[in-house]
Each structure stands twice: as C-alpha cells, then as structure tokens.
Design a protein around this motif. Structure first.
Motif, PDB file in Angstrom:
ATOM      1  N   VAL A   1      31.340  12.522  -8.813  1.00 53.17           N
ATOM      2  CA  VAL A   1      29.883  12.384  -8.870  1.00 53.17           C
ATOM      3  C   VAL A   1      29.300  12.513  -7.469  1.00 53.17           C
ATOM      4  O   VAL A   1      28.306  13.208  -7.251  1.00 53.17           O
ATOM      5  N   MET A   2      29.917  11.870  -6.493  1.00 58.80           N
ATOM      6  CA  MET A   2      29.437  11.937  -5.118  1.00 58.80           C
ATOM      7  C   MET A   2      29.533  13.361  -4.579  1.00 58.80           C
ATOM      8  O   MET A   2      28.622  13.862  -3.926  1.00 58.80           O
ATOM      9  N   MET A   3      30.645  14.036  -4.865  1.00 59.37           N
ATOM     10  CA  MET A   3      30.810  15.416  -4.417  1.00 59.37           C
ATOM     11  C   MET A   3      29.764  16.332  -5.049  1.00 59.37           C
ATOM     12  O   MET A   3      29.204  17.198  -4.382  1.00 59.37           O
ATOM     13  N   LYS A   4      29.480  16.130  -6.331  1.00 58.96           N
ATOM     14  CA  LYS A   4      28.455  16.930  -7.003  1.00 58.96           C
ATOM     15  C   LYS A   4      27.102  16.721  -6.347  1.00 58.96           C
ATOM     16  O   LYS A   4      26.345  17.664  -6.126  1.00 58.96           O
ATOM     17  N   ARG A   5      26.774  15.497  -6.012  1.00 56.75           N
ATOM     18  CA  ARG A   5      25.487  15.192  -5.368  1.00 56.75           C
ATOM     19  C   ARG A   5      25.388  15.872  -4.001  1.00 56.75           C
ATOM     20  O   ARG A   5      24.347  16.415  -3.643  1.00 56.75           O
ATOM     21  N   VAL A   6      26.473  15.840  -3.246  1.00 59.98           N
ATOM     22  CA  VAL A   6      26.475  16.482  -1.926  1.00 59.98           C
ATOM     23  C   VAL A   6      26.299  17.991  -2.068  1.00 59.98           C
ATOM     24  O   VAL A   6      25.504  18.609  -1.355  1.00 59.98           O
ATOM     25  N   ILE A   7      27.004  18.601  -2.999  1.00 60.66           N
ATOM     26  CA  ILE A   7      26.902  20.049  -3.208  1.00 60.66           C
ATOM     27  C   ILE A   7      25.500  20.426  -3.663  1.00 60.66           C
ATOM     28  O   ILE A   7      24.907  21.378  -3.147  1.00 60.66           O
ATOM     29  N   VAL A   8      24.947  19.706  -4.602  1.00 57.74           N
ATOM     30  CA  VAL A   8      23.589  19.995  -5.082  1.00 57.74           C
ATOM     31  C   VAL A   8      22.590  19.857  -3.937  1.00 57.74           C
ATOM     32  O   VAL A   8      21.683  20.681  -3.781  1.00 57.74           O
ATOM     33  N   SER A   9      22.743  18.848  -3.104  1.00 56.84           N
ATOM     34  CA  SER A   9      21.843  18.660  -1.961  1.00 56.84           C
ATOM     35  C   SER A   9      21.941  19.817  -0.980  1.00 56.84           C
ATOM     36  O   SER A   9      20.933  20.307  -0.480  1.00 56.84           O
TER      37      SER A   9
END
Length: 147
Positions: A18-26
């Motif tokens: 979830v954290m990795m997805k948030r970083v990538i989306v950002s």
C-alpha cells in the motif's frame, strides 16, 4: 527473562505494498503536473474573419493574430485548407511565451460559384490545443456585378 519478538511478514507485506503504491501514484502525479504546467497555449484574437461582399475578381486577404499564453515556445507545424482557393501562411519561428504570431490567409474565388462561402483552415501546433480551426467567410459576387 527474554522476550521473543516474532514478526509476521505476511502482515507487513500488504502495508508495504500500500505504501509503495502511494509513493508511485504520487510520483506519477508529480510528473504529469510538471508536463502539463510546461506547455504552450495558443490564444487567438479571433477565430473567424468575414470578408463581407466582394467581387470574384478581387482576391481577399486577412490576418489572424494569436498570443502564446503558455510558458514554453509555441510552434505551428502545419496549416492547411481543404480547398486550393484558400492558402494559409504562418509564422515558422517558435513563438516565445507572451509573444504574438500570425496566420495570413489568402482567398482567390475566381472561377468559383458566386454566393456565400465559409472555409476552414486547420492548424496543427505543439500547444495544449494541438488542433485549432480558423474560418473565413464572405459573399462572393459575380465580377460584373460590382462595377
């Protein structure tokens, strides 16, 4: 007494994902905003010119002026009309932000049927509005009628 700490890797995996997805989306959102922010924008003073009434033996010309309201140089890559009676010429050099450019349009209605006409000129640019259409129109009278 020693306490044993057991880490459950299965419970960390979803949180990490979830954290990795948030970083990538950002990161992707930042890239898109930078690309969108750095583009030329073509703002026409007018999009249609009306020649009014004129005789078919009198060639017509007009100029469309535009401003680059973006923050990158604007380039017109191509300008064309569907009919050979309408010939556009345009500023070939890049138009810097805040500067003006021109599209000149010549209309030769000789050997065309008299009456009202409306012609579209299509411009292809590197601006946000990639394809822009400008129009000329008027009422062409027979050559002998205006003498």
């Amino acid at each position: 007494m020693l306490k044993t700490i057991t880490l459950n890797c299965e419970s960390l995996l979803p949180a990490t994902l979830v954290m990795m997805k948030r970083v990538i989306v950002s990161l992707v959102a930042c890239c898109f905003s930078l690309v969108a922010a750095a583009q030329p924008i073509m703002k026409l003073d007018k999009s249609t010119h009306n020649f009014g009434k004129f005789r078919e033996d009198v060639k017509q010309q007009c100029v469309f002026t535009f401003t680059n309201t973006g923050n990158e140089p604007l380039v017109i890559q191509q300008a064309y009309a569907a009919c050979g009676c309408t010939v556009p010429t345009f500023t070939k050099d890049p138009i810097q932000p805040g500067q003006k450019g021109e599209v000149k349009v010549a209309y030769d209605g000789s050997r065309k049927i008299p009456g009202h006409f409306k012609k579209a000129i299509t411009l292809h640019t590197n601006a946000v509005n990639r394809v822009v259409r400008i129009y000329i129109e008027g009422e062409q009278l027979p050559a002998e009628q205006g003498k």
